[in-house]
Design a protein around this motif. Sequence first.
Motif: not given
Length: 297
Positions: A254-258, A265-275, A51-55
């Motif tokens: 493709v991450c939306r970014g943080i 931002r509108l309709g594109a909530v900041p995101e972090a992902a656990l891969i 598992r990796f954190l994607l930012l």
Amino acid sequence: HTDRVRSLALLWSVAVGEGLLLGLYALLVEPSRLALTLVRRIDPAIERPRRFLLLSDTHLHPWSRRTFHRIARAAAWARSAGATHALIAGDVLETDEEADVIAARLRHALGNLPAVYVSGNHEVKGDFWWQRHRNDSRRIGEAMARHGIERIDERLVELDGIPVMGIGWRGWRPGAGREAARLLATSPRPAIVLAHSPDHVRGLPSGRALLALCGHTHGGQVRVPGIGAPWIPVRVPLPRVAGAMHVDGIPSYVCRGIGATIPLRLGAVPEAALIELSCGDPVSIEATKVVEIRTRG
């Protein structure tokens, strides 16, 4: 005639009011939110889960308090789920003049999570197009390295037994380039490809890429209701503005970014992902959303 004028005035007032409320939401509310997405790359050949954190697209200044807070929250979530490293898909900061302070604060937000990153367009050209200052990516890399955040542009490294190849910003022309294709071909096993733009994944041998991780699009950043995102900063169209997809046959996320240069931002909530790389065994991890990417039969 008077009633018609009053009706039009009322409609205009309602439209202006709704527009103002939407603008305030896009400026004050949505940029402060954070979606935590679990992305499961499932392949029967994977022996044990990693598992990796994607930012991505953090766009940091020393005063980016909200963004540092979101990074700290994402890192705590990833560590609790067993993540071993953070992978940052470019646009870490806005100007190299603040690199040392930003690197120290980013390290504090990540805690003890080892981290690697690739350069995005902002590490190269700075924050705004009209500014003459041009960032020095080497200076940024040295500052980050002092705080345990390693730049892996055009390098192949191994993290928790998984090869990870980095592709730094290559300009606006699509294509990974010959050196990246050669490097990926030398990997002893299929590798994670970490690139800022999905455009720079194209042209790689798909059989050698386990998963491509990118940012750059911000998920459209401002997606107007009923219209969508007016513009996406890629040269080759994508099937969607962010999320799971195949890019040139390569399974990708493709991450939306943080963060963002302009914190709107509108309709594109900041995101972090656990891969998560796994063979598909059930897991119990609290997340906003779960996405599965499977090997095509």
